[in-house]
Design a protein around this motif. Structure first.
Motif, PDB file in Angstrom:
ATOM      1  N   ALA A   1      -3.377   8.619  -4.991  1.00 54.52           N
ATOM      2  CA  ALA A   1      -3.091   8.286  -6.193  1.00 54.52           C
ATOM      3  C   ALA A   1      -2.477   9.232  -7.123  1.00 54.52           C
ATOM      4  O   ALA A   1      -1.555   9.074  -7.873  1.00 54.52           O
ATOM      5  CB  ALA A   1      -4.354   7.340  -6.864  1.00 54.52           C
TER       6      ALA A   1
ATOM      7  N   TRP B   1      -1.333  -0.414  -1.085  1.00 56.56           N
ATOM      8  CA  TRP B   1      -0.273   0.296  -1.009  1.00 56.56           C
ATOM      9  C   TRP B   1       0.726   0.008   0.029  1.00 56.56           C
ATOM     10  O   TRP B   1       0.631  -0.497   0.837  1.00 56.56           O
ATOM     11  CB  TRP B   1      -0.717   1.756  -0.675  1.00 56.56           C
ATOM     12  CG  TRP B   1      -1.572   2.367  -1.920  1.00 56.56           C
ATOM     13  CD1 TRP B   1      -3.172   2.342  -1.762  1.00 56.56           C
ATOM     14  CD2 TRP B   1      -1.443   3.261  -2.697  1.00 56.56           C
ATOM     15  NE1 TRP B   1      -3.572   3.022  -2.856  1.00 56.56           N
ATOM     16  CE2 TRP B   1      -2.606   3.553  -3.427  1.00 56.56           C
ATOM     17  CE3 TRP B   1      -0.183   3.661  -3.012  1.00 56.56           C
ATOM     18  CZ2 TRP B   1      -2.721   4.518  -4.612  1.00 56.56           C
ATOM     19  CZ3 TRP B   1       0.069   4.403  -4.426  1.00 56.56           C
ATOM     20  CH2 TRP B   1      -1.183   4.704  -5.069  1.00 56.56           C
ATOM     21  N   ARG B   2       1.882   0.370  -0.297  1.00 56.41           N
ATOM     22  CA  ARG B   2       3.060   0.411   0.610  1.00 56.41           C
ATOM     23  C   ARG B   2       3.011   1.525   1.507  1.00 56.41           C
ATOM     24  O   ARG B   2       2.963   2.621   1.139  1.00 56.41           O
ATOM     25  CB  ARG B   2       4.335   0.308  -0.068  1.00 56.41           C
ATOM     26  CG  ARG B   2       4.510  -1.093  -0.946  1.00 56.41           C
ATOM     27  CD  ARG B   2       5.799  -0.911  -1.909  1.00 56.41           C
ATOM     28  NE  ARG B   2       6.976  -0.339  -1.115  1.00 56.41           N
ATOM     29  CZ  ARG B   2       8.179   0.243  -1.585  1.00 56.41           C
ATOM     30  NH1 ARG B   2       7.886   0.817  -2.868  1.00 56.41           N
ATOM     31  NH2 ARG B   2       9.210   0.314  -0.846  1.00 56.41           N
TER      32      ARG B   2
ATOM     33  N   GLU C   1      -5.818  -1.808   0.350  1.00 56.31           N
ATOM     34  CA  GLU C   1      -5.944  -1.433  -0.928  1.00 56.31           C
ATOM     35  C   GLU C   1      -4.727  -1.852  -1.611  1.00 56.31           C
ATOM     36  O   GLU C   1      -4.840  -1.611  -3.054  1.00 56.31           O
ATOM     37  CB  GLU C   1      -6.141   0.166  -0.978  1.00 56.31           C
ATOM     38  CG  GLU C   1      -7.617   0.630  -0.493  1.00 56.31           C
ATOM     39  CD  GLU C   1      -8.777   0.144  -1.696  1.00 56.31           C
ATOM     40  OE1 GLU C   1      -8.440   0.216  -2.843  1.00 56.31           O
ATOM     41  OE2 GLU C   1      -9.749   0.016  -0.968  1.00 56.31           O
TER      42      GLU C   1
ATOM     43  N   LYS D   1       1.209   1.380  -6.869  1.00 59.59           N
ATOM     44  CA  LYS D   1       1.280   0.528  -5.556  1.00 59.59           C
ATOM     45  C   LYS D   1       2.694  -0.207  -5.560  1.00 59.59           C
ATOM     46  O   LYS D   1       3.180  -0.379  -4.528  1.00 59.59           O
ATOM     47  CB  LYS D   1       0.030  -0.125  -5.464  1.00 59.59           C
ATOM     48  CG  LYS D   1      -1.375   0.540  -5.462  1.00 59.59           C
ATOM     49  CD  LYS D   1      -2.556  -0.404  -5.384  1.00 59.59           C
ATOM     50  CE  LYS D   1      -3.855   0.405  -5.089  1.00 59.59           C
ATOM     51  NZ  LYS D   1      -4.870  -0.322  -5.362  1.00 59.59           N
TER      52      LYS D   1
END
Length: 219
Positions: free
Chosen positions: A131, A43-44, A41, A16
């Motif tokens: 992921a 994430w970028r 969550e 992340k």
């Protein structure tokens, strides 16, 4: 089955911080919903309303993945995948579609897609696919995986696949592999595909790097 690494919470946290998820979808409502989900969550995220905007504006040197809609006006997701391959952009793709079929999914996966997800989207599956795709991208950008991971991947091969992998690591062509092992060319090609899939790599030089890294693993 494609290579599916077992990721720890620390692995996910690292991903992340160091990767970027690109969302490419002409449906603004879905695009915004996906961006909200991923950002919550941790994430970028970068989002694009068309494949053309993504190809023109994105920085492919930043590891991560592309969440790409299959059916879009002008340049479709599958056409964008072809363009990415032509340009040497190796970001893994997680395809989204409301109109998927077997042939389309097989074609996308053979061209290097990380996953093919039908709408309505299962958020847990999407997050897992992202992921794994981001992990693959970061591993590619950082070079070979740690020794223990390299060894674990190699241990997934059968005895025959290991023989094939060692010859591929020496940059032998499929026909040369077949001749060395006294097997049919088609059989050699099938083993090669299995080796690449199980090891989670796309090129033979990456196989050589895995063998090199595995030599440093503790017994």
């Amino acid at each position: 089955m494609p290579f599916r690494p077992s990721l720890t919470e620390n692995d996910i946290a690292l991903l992340k911080r160091r990767t970027l998820v690109r969302i490419v979808d002409d449906d603004a409502e879905l695009r915004d919903a996906l961006q909200f989900l991923l950002e919550v969550e941790g994430w970028r995220v970068a989002s694009y309303g068309s494949a053309e905007d993504f190809l023109k504006s994105d920085a492919p040197s930043v590891p991560g993945c592309v969440v790409l809609d299959v059916r879009m006006p002008s340049l479709s997701g599958l056409e964008a995948q072809e363009r990415m391959n032509d340009l040497g952009i190796r970001l893994p793709i997680v395809f989204l579609t409301g109109h998927g079929d077997v042939d389309m999914a097989v074609s996308a996966m053979l061209d290097g897609a990380a996953d093919f997800i039908l709408k309505p989207i299962d958020n847990e599956r999407l997050l897992g696919s992202i992921a794994r795709a981001a992990y693959r991208s970061l591993s590619d950008s950082d070079g070979p995986p740690p020794p223990a991971e390299a060894r674990r991947r190699l241990e997934t091969l059968t005895e025959r696949e290991t023989e094939v992998a060692k010859l591929l690591a020496q940059k032998l062509a499929n026909r040369e592999v077949a001749e060395r092992l006294e097997i049919a060319l088609r059989t050699a090609e099938t083993h090669r595909a299995a080796v690449l899939r199980k090891l989670g790599v796309r090129r033979t030089d990456e196989i050589a790097a895995l063998f090199e890294a595995a030599r440093d693993a503790h017994p």
